[in-house]
Design a protein around this motif. Structure first.
Motif, PDB file in Angstrom:
ATOM      1  N   ALA A 259       0.837  -1.205   0.000  1.00 56.70           N
ATOM      2  CA  ALA A 259       0.000   0.000   0.000  1.00 56.70           C
ATOM      3  C   ALA A 259       0.871   1.254   0.000  1.00 56.70           C
ATOM      4  O   ALA A 259       0.595   2.211  -0.741  1.00 56.70           O
ATOM      5  N   ASN A 260       1.906   1.260   0.811  1.00 59.05           N
ATOM      6  CA  ASN A 260       2.811   2.410   0.840  1.00 59.05           C
ATOM      7  C   ASN A 260       3.544   2.563  -0.478  1.00 59.05           C
ATOM      8  O   ASN A 260       3.745   3.678  -0.970  1.00 59.05           O
ATOM      9  N   GLN A 261       3.970   1.451  -1.057  1.00 58.58           N
ATOM     10  CA  GLN A 261       4.654   1.478  -2.342  1.00 58.58           C
ATOM     11  C   GLN A 261       3.727   2.084  -3.403  1.00 58.58           C
ATOM     12  O   GLN A 261       4.150   2.918  -4.202  1.00 58.58           O
ATOM     13  N   GLN A 262       2.463   1.690  -3.383  1.00 59.28           N
ATOM     14  CA  GLN A 262       1.508   2.216  -4.367  1.00 59.28           C
ATOM     15  C   GLN A 262       1.264   3.706  -4.149  1.00 59.28           C
ATOM     16  O   GLN A 262       1.132   4.462  -5.105  1.00 59.28           O
ATOM     17  N   ARG A 263       1.216   4.139  -2.892  1.00 53.07           N
ATOM     18  CA  ARG A 263       1.044   5.570  -2.613  1.00 53.07           C
ATOM     19  C   ARG A 263       2.202   6.377  -3.192  1.00 53.07           C
ATOM     20  O   ARG A 263       2.002   7.454  -3.755  1.00 53.07           O
ATOM     21  N   LEU A 264       3.416   5.860  -3.052  1.00 53.61           N
ATOM     22  CA  LEU A 264       4.577   6.556  -3.596  1.00 53.61           C
ATOM     23  C   LEU A 264       4.536   6.585  -5.119  1.00 53.61           C
ATOM     24  O   LEU A 264       4.863   7.600  -5.735  1.00 53.61           O
ATOM     25  N   ILE A 265       4.125   5.505  -5.727  1.00 51.43           N
ATOM     26  CA  ILE A 265       4.009   5.459  -7.190  1.00 51.43           C
ATOM     27  C   ILE A 265       2.958   6.460  -7.668  1.00 51.43           C
ATOM     28  O   ILE A 265       3.182   7.194  -8.646  1.00 51.43           O
TER      29      ILE A 265
ATOM     30  N   ALA B 215       8.443  24.036 -12.490  1.00 43.91           N
ATOM     31  CA  ALA B 215       8.831  22.733 -13.038  1.00 43.91           C
ATOM     32  C   ALA B 215      10.063  22.191 -12.331  1.00 43.91           C
ATOM     33  O   ALA B 215      10.141  20.993 -12.027  1.00 43.91           O
ATOM     34  N   THR B 216      11.008  23.057 -12.041  1.00 44.27           N
ATOM     35  CA  THR B 216      12.227  22.639 -11.328  1.00 44.27           C
ATOM     36  C   THR B 216      11.885  22.122  -9.936  1.00 44.27           C
ATOM     37  O   THR B 216      12.455  21.125  -9.483  1.00 44.27           O
ATOM     38  N   ASN B 217      10.953  22.784  -9.268  1.00 45.83           N
ATOM     39  CA  ASN B 217      10.527  22.315  -7.942  1.00 45.83           C
ATOM     40  C   ASN B 217       9.900  20.929  -8.022  1.00 45.83           C
ATOM     41  O   ASN B 217      10.108  20.081  -7.151  1.00 45.83           O
ATOM     42  N   TYR B 218       9.132  20.693  -9.077  1.00 46.69           N
ATOM     43  CA  TYR B 218       8.537  19.367  -9.257  1.00 46.69           C
ATOM     44  C   TYR B 218       9.591  18.307  -9.532  1.00 46.69           C
ATOM     45  O   TYR B 218       9.475  17.175  -9.067  1.00 46.69           O
ATOM     46  N   VAL B 219      10.621  18.672 -10.276  1.00 47.22           N
ATOM     47  CA  VAL B 219      11.705  17.714 -10.537  1.00 47.22           C
ATOM     48  C   VAL B 219      12.358  17.293  -9.217  1.00 47.22           C
ATOM     49  O   VAL B 219      12.618  16.106  -8.997  1.00 47.22           O
ATOM     50  N   ARG B 220      12.598  18.240  -8.338  1.00 50.13           N
ATOM     51  CA  ARG B 220      13.188  17.916  -7.034  1.00 50.13           C
ATOM     52  C   ARG B 220      12.273  16.982  -6.240  1.00 50.13           C
ATOM     53  O   ARG B 220      12.731  16.014  -5.632  1.00 50.13           O
ATOM     54  N   ALA B 221      10.985  17.285  -6.238  1.00 44.77           N
ATOM     55  CA  ALA B 221      10.030  16.452  -5.504  1.00 44.77           C
ATOM     56  C   ALA B 221       9.953  15.052  -6.108  1.00 44.77           C
ATOM     57  O   ALA B 221       9.905  14.052  -5.380  1.00 44.77           O
ATOM     58  N   ILE B 222       9.971  14.961  -7.430  1.00 45.34           N
ATOM     59  CA  ILE B 222       9.957  13.660  -8.101  1.00 45.34           C
ATOM     60  C   ILE B 222      11.185  12.849  -7.703  1.00 45.34           C
ATOM     61  O   ILE B 222      11.080  11.659  -7.403  1.00 45.34           O
TER      62      ILE B 222
ATOM     63  N   ALA C 168      13.442   8.333  -4.808  1.00 48.63           N
ATOM     64  CA  ALA C 168      14.434   7.813  -3.856  1.00 48.63           C
ATOM     65  C   ALA C 168      13.730   7.001  -2.773  1.00 48.63           C
ATOM     66  O   ALA C 168      14.227   5.937  -2.369  1.00 48.63           O
ATOM     67  N   LEU C 169      12.576   7.465  -2.318  1.00 46.49           N
ATOM     68  CA  LEU C 169      11.810   6.702  -1.327  1.00 46.49           C
ATOM     69  C   LEU C 169      11.328   5.375  -1.902  1.00 46.49           C
ATOM     70  O   LEU C 169      11.320   4.362  -1.210  1.00 46.49           O
TER      71      LEU C 169
END
Length: 75
Positions: free
Chosen positions: A30-36, A58-65, A70-71
């Motif tokens: 479930a956690n894996q799916q939430r991250l996906i 867009a750059t901020n989204y790249v960092r968040a992605i 990584a998680l």
């Protein structure tokens, strides 16, 4: 990261009965799916920001992605 997660769990938590093991794996999935799902949402937002030329957003989204991926790799 461990080479054998089952052996690690056995060592640290003792023997898990099948119900506990099933709950643990369901929670993991479930956690894996939430991250996906989070990664997919962030990619959509990145694409929208890039489409409209909002490069700072867009750059901020790249960092968040990158952080979410990584998680995913850790989990």
């Amino acid at each position: 990261e461990v080479s054998d997660p089952d052996e690690w769990a056995e060592l640290h938590y003792g023997h898990l009965d099948q119900d506990n093991y099933d709950r643990m794996t369901a929670f993991f999935r479930a956690n894996q799916q939430r991250l996906i799902n989070a990664s997919a949402t962030l990619r959509e937002r990145y694409n929208n920001a890039a489409l409209h030329g909002n490069w700072e957003e867009a750059t901020n989204y790249v960092r968040a992605i990158d952080e979410v991926e990584a998680l995913i790799d850790i989990a």
